[in-house]
Design a protein around this motif. Structure first.
Motif, PDB file in Angstrom:
ATOM      1  N   HIS A 197       0.688  -1.208  -0.175  1.00  0.00           N
ATOM      2  CA  HIS A 197      -0.101   0.209   0.011  1.00  0.00           C
ATOM      3  C   HIS A 197       0.727   1.203   0.048  1.00  0.00           C
ATOM      4  CE1 HIS A 197      -4.144  -1.682   1.240  1.00  0.00           C
ATOM      5  NE2 HIS A 197      -3.460  -2.582   0.764  1.00  0.00           N
ATOM      6  N   TYR A 198       1.912   1.041   0.669  1.00  0.00           N
ATOM      7  CA  TYR A 198       2.885   2.517   0.843  1.00  0.00           C
ATOM      8  C   TYR A 198       4.314   1.946   0.768  1.00  0.00           C
ATOM      9  CZ  TYR A 198      -0.828   5.321   2.566  1.00  0.00           C
ATOM     10  OH  TYR A 198      -2.031   6.046   2.656  1.00  0.00           O
ATOM     11  N   PHE A 223       2.934  13.824  13.569  1.00  0.00           N
ATOM     12  CA  PHE A 223       3.743  13.478  12.396  1.00  0.00           C
ATOM     13  C   PHE A 223       3.041  14.022  11.088  1.00  0.00           C
ATOM     14  CE2 PHE A 223       1.359   9.735  13.202  1.00  0.00           C
ATOM     15  CZ  PHE A 223       0.757   9.318  11.761  1.00  0.00           C
ATOM     16  N   ARG A 224       4.131  14.293  10.019  1.00  0.00           N
ATOM     17  CA  ARG A 224       3.589  14.699   8.751  1.00  0.00           C
ATOM     18  C   ARG A 224       4.066  13.841   7.888  1.00  0.00           C
ATOM     19  NH1 ARG A 224       2.987  21.159   7.080  1.00  0.00           N
ATOM     20  NH2 ARG A 224       2.836  20.499   4.785  1.00  0.00           N
ATOM     21  N   GLU A 225       3.168  13.841   6.815  1.00  0.00           N
ATOM     22  CA  GLU A 225       3.677  12.696   5.652  1.00  0.00           C
ATOM     23  C   GLU A 225       3.916  13.786   4.091  1.00  0.00           C
ATOM     24  OE1 GLU A 225       1.994   8.679   7.504  1.00  0.00           O
ATOM     25  OE2 GLU A 225       0.751   9.727   5.929  1.00  0.00           O
ATOM     26  N   SER A 226       4.636  13.333   3.427  1.00  0.00           N
ATOM     27  CA  SER A 226       4.681  13.632   2.075  1.00  0.00           C
ATOM     28  C   SER A 226       4.204  12.478   1.389  1.00  0.00           C
ATOM     29  CB  SER A 226       5.813  14.269   1.616  1.00  0.00           C
ATOM     30  OG  SER A 226       6.174  15.677   2.224  1.00  0.00           O
ATOM     31  N   VAL A 227       3.270  12.612   0.525  1.00  0.00           N
ATOM     32  CA  VAL A 227       2.815  11.566  -0.195  1.00  0.00           C
ATOM     33  C   VAL A 227       3.039  11.679  -1.947  1.00  0.00           C
ATOM     34  CG1 VAL A 227       1.096   9.725  -0.613  1.00  0.00           C
ATOM     35  CG2 VAL A 227       1.263  10.404   1.488  1.00  0.00           C
ATOM     36  N   ALA A 228       3.861  10.790  -2.592  1.00  0.00           N
ATOM     37  CA  ALA A 228       3.688  10.609  -3.835  1.00  0.00           C
ATOM     38  C   ALA A 228       2.856   9.612  -4.403  1.00  0.00           C
ATOM     39  CB  ALA A 228       5.208  10.299  -4.394  1.00  0.00           C
ATOM     40  N   GLU A 229       2.022   9.815  -5.417  1.00  0.00           N
ATOM     41  CA  GLU A 229       1.070   8.929  -6.036  1.00  0.00           C
ATOM     42  C   GLU A 229       1.784   7.876  -6.844  1.00  0.00           C
ATOM     43  OE1 GLU A 229      -1.740   8.368  -4.822  1.00  0.00           O
ATOM     44  OE2 GLU A 229      -2.004  10.080  -3.301  1.00  0.00           O
ATOM     45  N   GLY A 268      15.588  17.670   0.296  1.00  0.00           N
ATOM     46  CA  GLY A 268      14.804  18.270   1.499  1.00  0.00           C
ATOM     47  C   GLY A 268      13.409  18.857   0.754  1.00  0.00           C
ATOM     48  N   ARG A 269      13.198  18.347  -0.272  1.00  0.00           N
ATOM     49  CA  ARG A 269      11.985  18.812  -0.772  1.00  0.00           C
ATOM     50  C   ARG A 269      10.656  18.428   0.125  1.00  0.00           C
ATOM     51  NH1 ARG A 269      13.845  17.888  -6.510  1.00  0.00           N
ATOM     52  NH2 ARG A 269      15.039  19.868  -6.906  1.00  0.00           N
ATOM     53  N   ASN A 270      10.686  17.202   0.531  1.00  0.00           N
ATOM     54  CA  ASN A 270       9.774  16.485   1.355  1.00  0.00           C
ATOM     55  C   ASN A 270       9.445  17.476   2.548  1.00  0.00           C
ATOM     56  OD1 ASN A 270      12.467  15.701   2.252  1.00  0.00           O
ATOM     57  ND2 ASN A 270      11.348  14.651   3.698  1.00  0.00           N
ATOM     58  N   PHE A 271       8.361  17.161   3.137  1.00  0.00           N
ATOM     59  CA  PHE A 271       7.842  17.863   4.377  1.00  0.00           C
ATOM     60  C   PHE A 271       7.417  16.612   5.275  1.00  0.00           C
ATOM     61  CE2 PHE A 271       6.223  22.091   5.954  1.00  0.00           C
ATOM     62  CZ  PHE A 271       6.267  21.697   7.378  1.00  0.00           C
ATOM     63  N   GLY A 272       8.277  16.142   6.131  1.00  0.00           N
ATOM     64  CA  GLY A 272       7.938  15.199   6.985  1.00  0.00           C
ATOM     65  C   GLY A 272       8.240  13.861   6.170  1.00  0.00           C
ATOM     66  N   LYS A 273       7.666  12.654   6.582  1.00  0.00           N
ATOM     67  CA  LYS A 273       8.205  11.252   6.112  1.00  0.00           C
ATOM     68  C   LYS A 273       7.673  11.176   4.810  1.00  0.00           C
ATOM     69  CE  LYS A 273       8.893   7.092   5.618  1.00  0.00           C
ATOM     70  NZ  LYS A 273      10.273   6.477   5.807  1.00  0.00           N
ATOM     71  N   GLN A 274       8.564  10.848   3.776  1.00  0.00           N
ATOM     72  CA  GLN A 274       8.472  10.573   2.317  1.00  0.00           C
ATOM     73  C   GLN A 274       7.950   9.020   2.241  1.00  0.00           C
ATOM     74  OE1 GLN A 274       8.515  13.067  -0.344  1.00  0.00           O
ATOM     75  NE2 GLN A 274       7.058  11.435  -1.052  1.00  0.00           N
ATOM     76  N   LEU A 275       6.444   9.051   1.472  1.00  0.00           N
ATOM     77  CA  LEU A 275       6.096   7.994   1.190  1.00  0.00           C
ATOM     78  C   LEU A 275       5.626   7.997  -0.325  1.00  0.00           C
ATOM     79  CD1 LEU A 275       3.417   7.668   4.286  1.00  0.00           C
ATOM     80  CD2 LEU A 275       5.533   6.223   3.967  1.00  0.00           C
ATOM     81  N   VAL A 276       5.454   6.640  -0.912  1.00  0.00           N
ATOM     82  CA  VAL A 276       4.852   6.543  -2.011  1.00  0.00           C
ATOM     83  C   VAL A 276       3.522   5.686  -1.932  1.00  0.00           C
ATOM     84  CG1 VAL A 276       5.023   5.621  -4.582  1.00  0.00           C
ATOM     85  CG2 VAL A 276       6.931   6.749  -3.216  1.00  0.00           C
ATOM     86  N   LYS A 277       2.274   6.221  -2.557  1.00  0.00           N
ATOM     87  CA  LYS A 277       1.135   5.620  -2.113  1.00  0.00           C
ATOM     88  C   LYS A 277       0.717   4.880  -3.361  1.00  0.00           C
ATOM     89  CE  LYS A 277      -3.606   6.609  -0.458  1.00  0.00           C
ATOM     90  NZ  LYS A 277      -4.611   6.201  -1.414  1.00  0.00           N
ATOM     91  N   LEU A 278       0.625   3.366  -3.244  1.00  0.00           N
ATOM     92  CA  LEU A 278       0.174   2.491  -4.336  1.00  0.00           C
ATOM     93  C   LEU A 278      -0.994   1.949  -4.320  1.00  0.00           C
ATOM     94  CD1 LEU A 278       3.475   0.130  -3.905  1.00  0.00           C
ATOM     95  CD2 LEU A 278       3.184   2.323  -5.155  1.00  0.00           C
ATOM     96  N   VAL A 279      -1.908   2.155  -3.401  1.00  0.00           N
ATOM     97  CA  VAL A 279      -3.446   1.722  -3.483  1.00  0.00           C
ATOM     98  C   VAL A 279      -4.386   2.775  -3.276  1.00  0.00           C
ATOM     99  CG1 VAL A 279      -5.111  -0.095  -2.410  1.00  0.00           C
ATOM    100  CG2 VAL A 279      -2.491  -0.747  -2.814  1.00  0.00           C
TER     101      VAL A 279
END
Length: 340
Positions: free
Chosen positions: A44-45, A308-314, A329-340
């Motif tokens: 999922h992430y 906590f804060r998340e930066s989510v790429a789709e 440093g372009r992310n703000f908080g935890k960098q995630l990729v969302k897959l679902v």
């Protein structure tokens, strides 16, 4: 299961200096048939983390090199979609090292390759951040190396990131003064107003050690007792100028040198003058503390006390660009990729 195709991101070349999109390749692979004891997980992430930059190199780093033409390694959370293992059922939510891909198969008889997680009070994505490796990293460096007493001052670089944001909040929970360093006014505002740090310095406003050291002096009138280092370079130099006797530095990351830049230390004699303890650590080498750390972190997140804060790429295709952004440093908080 109708879908038999798995989309992956592989590392196809090693970067010289800064990594580029050309180092990665998107490939399709078939999902293998399950053998006895195996489990198929739909991610999922995906977690994107600075340590992955070191893995892209051939040379010696604290992380094993990432093999070429194989799926990029990394932490994932997802859902069991098929199981030939009695311990895991379809629908179970799990955390593991699934890599940059939509699906992965594991032999779930191996202890620890995937862990079931409870999403009743903790969002699934948090198991890649505050209640996962970054959170435990923050916990270990703060509790086991810095070990602040109430009233002491703890400084954290990259304070708005996945690790740094936890360090400051855990320091505050122990009665310490927490001072962050972050890049940009927005991140600094967030660190103080949302995370509850006592102060945050925008390092982008201080282009030399003297200026940064003066800002630290203003924010840390009683000096610095503990420092959690994610960046290195000028930030570490400025902190050392303000360090108290018997101060402790937890060396977690040196992102200022991840592309091979030299990281000189301007006044190493301060280690002696201040009788400083400087200790590097890798959180995966301290598995014995994970249950204690995750218990505290999980409790704080579930009750809303740890923010906590998340930066989510789709989408899987967005992973390489999001990763390159993280290193800048372009992310703000935890960098995630969302897959679902």
């Amino acid at each position: 299961m109708t879908n038999t195709q798995n989309i992956q991101i592989q590392l196809v070349s090693r970067p010289t200096g800064e990594p580029t999109l050309d180092n990665f390749k998107l490939v399709e692979a078939a999902i293998p048939e399950l053998g006895e004891g195996q489990v198929l997980i739909r991610n999922h992430y995906l977690s994107l983390d600075p340590y992955m930059r070191g893995r892209m190199n051939e040379g010696k780093s604290y992380a094993q090199p990432q093999p070429l033409n194989e799926v990029m390694m990394g932490g994932t959370v997802g859902e069991v979609v098929a199981s030939k293992n009695a311990a895991f059922s379809v629908g179970d939510k799990v955390v593991g090292m699934g890599g940059w891909q939509q699906y992965f198969v594991v032999d779930a008889n191996q202890r620890g390759v995937i862990q079931k997680v409870d999403t009743t009070h903790i969002p699934l994505s948090a198991y890649l951040g505050a209640v996962g490796m970054p959170g435990v990293t923050a916990w270990y460096g703060l509790v086991k190396i810095i070990n602040p007493k109430a009233g002491e001052t703890v400084v954290v670089s990259a304070a708005s990131g996945a690790v740094g944001s936890c360090v400051g909040q855990l320091a505050k929970a122990r009665g310490a003064r927490a001072v962050g360093l972050a890049g940009g006014a927005d991140k600094c505002r967030y660190v103080v107003e949302q995370l509850g740090f006592d102060a945050c310095i925008d390092y982008k406003e201080h282009r030399d050690v003297k200026s940064l050291s003066a800002a630290l002096k203003a924010a840390c009138p009683d000096g610095i007792d503990g420092h959690f280092e994610n960046v290195g370079g000028m930030i570490l130099d400025a902190v050392m100028l303000r360090a108290n006797a018997f101060s402790r530095v937890a060396m977690c990351g040196m992102i200022s040198g991840y592309n091979g830049e030299p990281i000189p230390m301007s006044a190493p004699q301060l280690i002696l003058v201040n009788r400083m303890k400087i200790e590097g650590f890798i959180v995966s080498e301290h598995m014995e503390v994970w249950p204690e750390a995750l218990k505290e972190l999980g409790g704080l997140v579930a009750t809303g006390k740890l923010k906590f804060r998340e930066s989510v790429a789709e989408g899987i295709a967005a992973a390489p660009e999001a990763f390159l952004g993280l290193l800048k440093g372009r992310n703000f908080g935890k960098q995630l990729v969302k897959l679902v």
